[in-house]
Design a protein around this motif. Structure first.
Motif, PDB file in Angstrom:
ATOM      1  N   VAL A 194      -7.366 -18.335  37.336  1.00 54.42           N
ATOM      2  CA  VAL A 194      -8.275 -19.305  37.953  1.00 54.42           C
ATOM      3  C   VAL A 194      -7.787 -20.725  37.703  1.00 54.42           C
ATOM      4  CG1 VAL A 194     -10.613 -20.252  37.911  1.00 54.42           C
ATOM      5  CG2 VAL A 194     -10.272 -17.775  37.881  1.00 54.42           C
ATOM      6  N   THR A 195      -7.344 -21.004  36.484  1.00 58.67           N
ATOM      7  CA  THR A 195      -6.848 -22.344  36.153  1.00 58.67           C
ATOM      8  C   THR A 195      -5.638 -22.706  37.000  1.00 58.67           C
ATOM      9  OG1 THR A 195      -7.642 -22.134  33.870  1.00 58.67           O
ATOM     10  CG2 THR A 195      -5.956 -23.797  34.304  1.00 58.67           C
ATOM     11  N   ALA A 196      -4.712 -21.765  37.174  1.00 55.86           N
ATOM     12  CA  ALA A 196      -3.506 -22.020  37.968  1.00 55.86           C
ATOM     13  C   ALA A 196      -3.860 -22.260  39.430  1.00 55.86           C
ATOM     14  CB  ALA A 196      -2.542 -20.841  37.841  1.00 55.86           C
ATOM     15  N   ILE A 197      -4.733 -21.437  39.980  1.00 51.62           N
ATOM     16  CA  ILE A 197      -5.108 -21.585  41.387  1.00 51.62           C
ATOM     17  C   ILE A 197      -5.907 -22.869  41.605  1.00 51.62           C
ATOM     18  CG2 ILE A 197      -6.533 -20.601  43.212  1.00 51.62           C
ATOM     19  CD1 ILE A 197      -3.875 -19.195  42.865  1.00 51.62           C
ATOM     20  N   GLU A 213       3.708 -24.928  34.642  1.00 52.74           N
ATOM     21  CA  GLU A 213       3.257 -23.580  34.269  1.00 52.74           C
ATOM     22  C   GLU A 213       2.211 -23.067  35.242  1.00 52.74           C
ATOM     23  OE1 GLU A 213       3.411 -26.148  32.243  1.00 52.74           O
ATOM     24  OE2 GLU A 213       5.060 -25.587  30.885  1.00 52.74           O
ATOM     25  N   GLU A 214       1.294 -23.943  35.651  1.00 51.16           N
ATOM     26  CA  GLU A 214       0.263 -23.538  36.608  1.00 51.16           C
ATOM     27  C   GLU A 214       0.883 -23.185  37.953  1.00 51.16           C
ATOM     28  OE1 GLU A 214      -3.484 -26.239  34.920  1.00 51.16           O
ATOM     29  OE2 GLU A 214      -2.231 -26.965  36.581  1.00 51.16           O
ATOM     30  N   VAL A 215       1.859 -23.973  38.389  1.00 53.79           N
ATOM     31  CA  VAL A 215       2.523 -23.702  39.670  1.00 53.79           C
ATOM     32  C   VAL A 215       3.280 -22.385  39.610  1.00 53.79           C
ATOM     33  CG1 VAL A 215       4.316 -24.490  41.258  1.00 53.79           C
ATOM     34  CG2 VAL A 215       2.679 -26.128  40.318  1.00 53.79           C
ATOM     35  N   ASP A 216       3.980 -22.132  38.517  1.00 49.87           N
ATOM     36  CA  ASP A 216       4.744 -20.886  38.389  1.00 49.87           C
ATOM     37  C   ASP A 216       3.820 -19.667  38.417  1.00 49.87           C
ATOM     38  OD1 ASP A 216       7.063 -22.310  38.238  1.00 49.87           O
ATOM     39  OD2 ASP A 216       7.213 -22.239  36.044  1.00 49.87           O
ATOM     40  N   LEU A 217       2.687 -19.765  37.724  1.00 50.91           N
ATOM     41  CA  LEU A 217       1.749 -18.644  37.706  1.00 50.91           C
ATOM     42  C   LEU A 217       1.120 -18.450  39.081  1.00 50.91           C
ATOM     43  CD1 LEU A 217       0.221 -16.406  36.339  1.00 50.91           C
ATOM     44  CD2 LEU A 217      -1.392 -18.092  35.417  1.00 50.91           C
ATOM     45  N   ALA A 218       0.744 -19.561  39.734  1.00 55.74           N
ATOM     46  CA  ALA A 218       0.163 -19.458  41.078  1.00 55.74           C
ATOM     47  C   ALA A 218       1.161 -18.816  42.038  1.00 55.74           C
ATOM     48  CB  ALA A 218      -0.260 -20.840  41.578  1.00 55.74           C
ATOM     49  N   LYS A 219       2.428 -19.210  41.943  1.00 57.59           N
ATOM     50  CA  LYS A 219       3.455 -18.625  42.814  1.00 57.59           C
ATOM     51  C   LYS A 219       3.573 -17.129  42.578  1.00 57.59           C
ATOM     52  CE  LYS A 219       7.790 -19.062  41.821  1.00 57.59           C
ATOM     53  NZ  LYS A 219       9.144 -19.603  41.561  1.00 57.59           N
ATOM     54  N   SER A 220       3.513 -16.717  41.303  1.00 54.37           N
ATOM     55  CA  SER A 220       3.644 -15.288  41.006  1.00 54.37           C
ATOM     56  C   SER A 220       2.464 -14.499  41.563  1.00 54.37           C
ATOM     57  CB  SER A 220       3.754 -15.072  39.495  1.00 54.37           C
ATOM     58  OG  SER A 220       2.500 -15.237  38.848  1.00 54.37           O
ATOM     59  N   LEU A 221       1.279 -15.130  41.616  1.00 48.80           N
ATOM     60  CA  LEU A 221       0.116 -14.430  42.161  1.00 48.80           C
ATOM     61  C   LEU A 221       0.289 -14.169  43.649  1.00 48.80           C
ATOM     62  CD1 LEU A 221      -2.812 -16.282  40.339  1.00 48.80           C
ATOM     63  CD2 LEU A 221      -1.861 -14.029  39.837  1.00 48.80           C
ATOM     64  N   PHE A 222       0.839 -15.144  44.372  1.00 50.58           N
ATOM     65  CA  PHE A 222       1.075 -14.946  45.795  1.00 50.58           C
ATOM     66  C   PHE A 222       2.231 -13.979  46.035  1.00 50.58           C
ATOM     67  CE2 PHE A 222      -1.056 -19.130  45.849  1.00 50.58           C
ATOM     68  CZ  PHE A 222      -2.082 -18.834  46.726  1.00 50.58           C
TER      69      PHE A 222
END
Length: 299
Positions: A194-197, A213-222
């Motif tokens: 949720v924080t990353a998105i 870090e947030e961008v990398d995690l968001a990218k991995s979710l997509f």
């Protein structure tokens, strides 16, 4: 403007814009809209959950992304179009008879969605390079199901499974009998999602820079929705409101640019600026808000 008739989707855009400008009533039109995006924009206005100004901004985004013909025409000016063919098109869409319950404007070639539980009729079992794949039919649609143990299928004429992927051309659905993809992460992991998105959404709404870090995690979710390579890919897909995977692929490219830009890549910064309004940003923001709504309640 143009000398050709409007397409049905263009008619819907003009009607929605007229409604936002309070120039026509909208009763009876909502259920006739074929465009899912336009439904998402107009629906909250019709129910009082969004303002007309918010809808106008969303329509402006929709025009820039989806309607080349209207790329230089903001929503507040669409109502002034006076071409005879366009006016006739407007009258025709208002005359179109309402849809009956369950009826769709265009029948789907594949009447299934990812996550649906189906029953496949086995027609063939293929074995290549020590991998076994069951080929069959679900209704009139061809289906493929990878299996680990061929002996477990001996004598089976039908198999219950769930849809993990859909290919439109040629029509094909991918199936699975395992729960891989449906894992429910812990509260701590969901909070990180949720924080990353949220950081990604705030960047596209207000230009507030997220952390790398947030961008990398968001990218991995997509990415996991496309690759289906993580144990919670389907959980994330549902939390995002089941976005179109063609959209998701574009979002991944833009998020990759954002990550490079945050790390000081000037070329990526320029490319990111040129991509604005070209990657279905309205749909991306809806997916981000959906994650915040659906996963925040579980943490």
């Amino acid at each position: 403007m143009a000398k050709r008739p409007l397409t049905p989707r263009e008619c819907e855009l003009v009607v929605c814009s007229l409604y936002v400008m309070e120039l026509i009533p909208f009763e009876g039109i909502m259920e006739r809209l074929e465009s899912i995006t336009l439904r998402d924009i107009i629906g909250p206005v019709a129910t009082g959950d969004a303002t007309r100004q918010q809808a106008a901004e969303s329509l402006d985004q929709y025009i820039k992304v989806r309607r080349r013909r209207f790329r230089n025409v903001p929503p507040e000016h669409l109502w002034s179009l006076d071409d005879r063919m366009e006016q006739e098109a407007l009258r025709m869409i208002r005359k179109r008879s309402p849809l009956s319950a369950g009826e769709k404007l265009q029948p789907k070639a594949i009447p299934f969605e990812m996550g649906d539980t189906v029953e496949m009729k086995v027609t063939e079992i293929q074995e290549r390079n020590s991998k076994v794949t069951v080929i069959g039919k679900v209704g009139q649609v061809t289906a493929k199901l990878p299996v680990a143990n061929r002996q477990a299928l001996k004598g089976s004429k039908t198999i219950a499974a769930w849809v993990t992927g859909i290919e439109k051309k040629p029509a094909l659905i991918h199936l699975s009998t395992s729960d891989y993809g449906k894992h429910q992460p812990s509260a701590e992991v969901l909070a990180a999602y949720v924080t990353a998105i949220r950081g990604l959404r705030q960047f596209f709404e207000t230009n507030e820079l997220p952390s790398t870090e947030e961008v990398d995690l968001a990218k991995s979710l997509f990415q996991r929705m496309i690759r289906r390579d993580q144990n919670d890919w389907f959980t994330v897909y549902v939390a995002m409101g089941r976005p179109q995977l063609d959209h998701v692929r574009r979002w991944v490219k833009v998020i990759q640019m954002l990550g490079k830009s945050l790390r000081g890549d000037e070329d990526a910064t320029r490319q990111l600026a040129s991509q604005e309004d070209r990657f279905f940003k309205d749909a991306l923001l809806r997916a981000c808000r959906s994650v915040e709504k659906n996963l925040d309640s579980r943490t």
